[in-house]
Design an enzyme around this catalytic site. Structure first.
Site, short mmCIF file in Angstrom:
data_model
loop_
_atom_site.label_atom_id
_atom_site.label_comp_id
_atom_site.label_asym_id
_atom_site.label_seq_id
_atom_site.Cartn_x
_atom_site.Cartn_y
_atom_site.Cartn_z
N ARG A 15 -0.38 -8.72 13.35
CA ARG A 15 -0.93 -7.62 12.55
C ARG A 15 -1.81 -8.16 11.43
O ARG A 15 -2.85 -7.57 11.13
CB ARG A 15 0.21 -6.78 11.94
CG ARG A 15 0.92 -5.92 12.97
CD ARG A 15 2.18 -5.29 12.41
NE ARG A 15 1.91 -4.41 11.30
CZ ARG A 15 2.83 -4.07 10.38
NH1 ARG A 15 4.06 -4.56 10.45
NH2 ARG A 15 2.53 -3.25 9.43
N LYS A 71 0.82 -1.22 0.00
CA LYS A 71 0.00 0.00 0.00
C LYS A 71 0.85 1.26 0.00
O LYS A 71 0.63 2.18 -0.77
CB LYS A 71 -0.88 0.08 1.26
CG LYS A 71 -1.99 -0.90 1.34
CD LYS A 71 -2.91 -0.58 2.50
CE LYS A 71 -2.22 -0.50 3.86
NZ LYS A 71 -1.93 -1.81 4.47
N ARG A 131 11.88 -6.56 5.30
CA ARG A 131 11.92 -5.11 5.09
C ARG A 131 12.90 -4.44 6.06
O ARG A 131 13.00 -4.81 7.22
CB ARG A 131 10.50 -4.59 5.34
CG ARG A 131 10.24 -3.21 4.88
CD ARG A 131 8.79 -3.03 4.57
NE ARG A 131 7.95 -2.99 5.75
CZ ARG A 131 6.62 -2.87 5.70
NH1 ARG A 131 6.00 -2.79 4.54
NH2 ARG A 131 5.92 -2.84 6.81
N ARG A 177 12.04 -2.46 11.70
CA ARG A 177 11.06 -1.87 12.60
C ARG A 177 10.52 -2.95 13.53
O ARG A 177 10.33 -4.08 13.11
CB ARG A 177 9.89 -1.31 11.78
CG ARG A 177 10.08 0.12 11.38
CD ARG A 177 9.04 0.63 10.41
NE ARG A 177 7.71 0.02 10.51
CZ ARG A 177 6.76 0.18 9.59
NH1 ARG A 177 6.98 0.93 8.52
NH2 ARG A 177 5.58 -0.38 9.73
N ARG A 228 -9.17 1.32 9.42
CA ARG A 228 -8.74 -0.05 9.72
C ARG A 228 -9.92 -0.88 10.23
O ARG A 228 -9.79 -2.07 10.38
CB ARG A 228 -7.68 -0.05 10.83
CG ARG A 228 -6.32 0.42 10.42
CD ARG A 228 -5.52 -0.68 9.77
NE ARG A 228 -4.19 -0.90 10.29
CZ ARG A 228 -3.10 -0.24 9.95
NH1 ARG A 228 -3.16 0.76 9.12
NH2 ARG A 228 -1.93 -0.57 10.43
#
Ligand code: AMP
Length: 215
Positions: free
Chosen positions: A166, A13, A122, A155, A88
């Protein structure tokens, strides 16, 4: 051009929003980024939000709405914006309806295993926020940002245990939004199974059709 990008964490996204932003000159608004900024500025709201983010939970709706309402009223949003990471859940979609209207919701679909691989690999630059992937878009020098030589890090919310939570949170809370926006006749689903550019082609051709633009 008021657009929502829907999709699980790792669906790309943010990347796609940045490409749309560049081509159409409308800002990307990521509630995750707004929250991370509030946390690093150590505002009252940031301190409160941090407790939820660190455990992979959603931040309470009223906190996120406060940040968002201020942001969408800034001058650069006059021609529209791309919402990335908001709404969300159903309550947030209803909150959003009260403060603005939405023209198009793009629902990005991705296979579960692809998601895990994409997120856990990532790496983010501490200094400028640039994003890399250890396999798909590695920096020239391991652990170092190509653009500013800042150090790359993973992160907290990209760690595998948190990522799984998540994705579960997304399934439970965000999927009903698909139905909600389908009923409002603004939703289009696109499958992301190729490269970033291939996905962007699908998106820009959708935008051209929807907003009567030249491709
Ligand atoms: P993101 O950068 O969009 O993946 O978001 C990272 C984290 O920020 C999420 O796991 C949530 O804890 C929090 N967050 C971001 N956007 C929202 C939102 N719209 N509502 C609640 N929490 C959010």
């Amino acid at each position: 051009m008021k657009i929502i990008l829907l999709g699980p964490p790792g669906s790309g996204k943010g990347t796609q929003a940045k490409l749309i932003m560049k081509e159409y000159n409308i800002p990307q608004i990521s509630t995750g980024d707004l929250l991370r900024a509030a946390i690093s500025e150590k505002t009252q709201l940031g301190l409160e939000a941090e407790k939820f983010m660190n455990t992979g939970k959603l931040v309470p709706d009223n906190l996120v709405l406060q940040l968002l309402e201020v942001r969408i009223n800034e001058n650069d949003c006059i021609n529209g914006f791309i919402l990335d990471g908001y709404p969300r859940n159903l309550a947030q979609a209803q909150d959003l309806q009260k403060i603005t209207n939405i023209d198009l919701v793009i629902n990005i679909k991705v296979d579960y295993n692809i998601l895990i691989e994409r997120i856990c690999g990532r790496r983010t630059c501490k200094q400028c926020g640039a994003i890399y992937h250890i396999k798909y878009s590695p920096p020239k020098e391991r652990g170092v940002c190509d653009q500013c030589s800042g150090l790359l890090f993973q992160r907290d919310d990209d760690r595998k245990d948190i990522v799984k939570k998540r994705i579960k949170t997304y399934e439970q809370e965000t999927k009903p939004l698909i139905e909600f926006y389908q009923q409002h006749e603004v939703l289009t689903t696109l499958t992301s199974d190729g490269t970033i550019n291939e996905m962007y082609k699908k998106i820009s051709s959708l935008l051209a059709t929807r907003f009567y633009l030249k491709e």
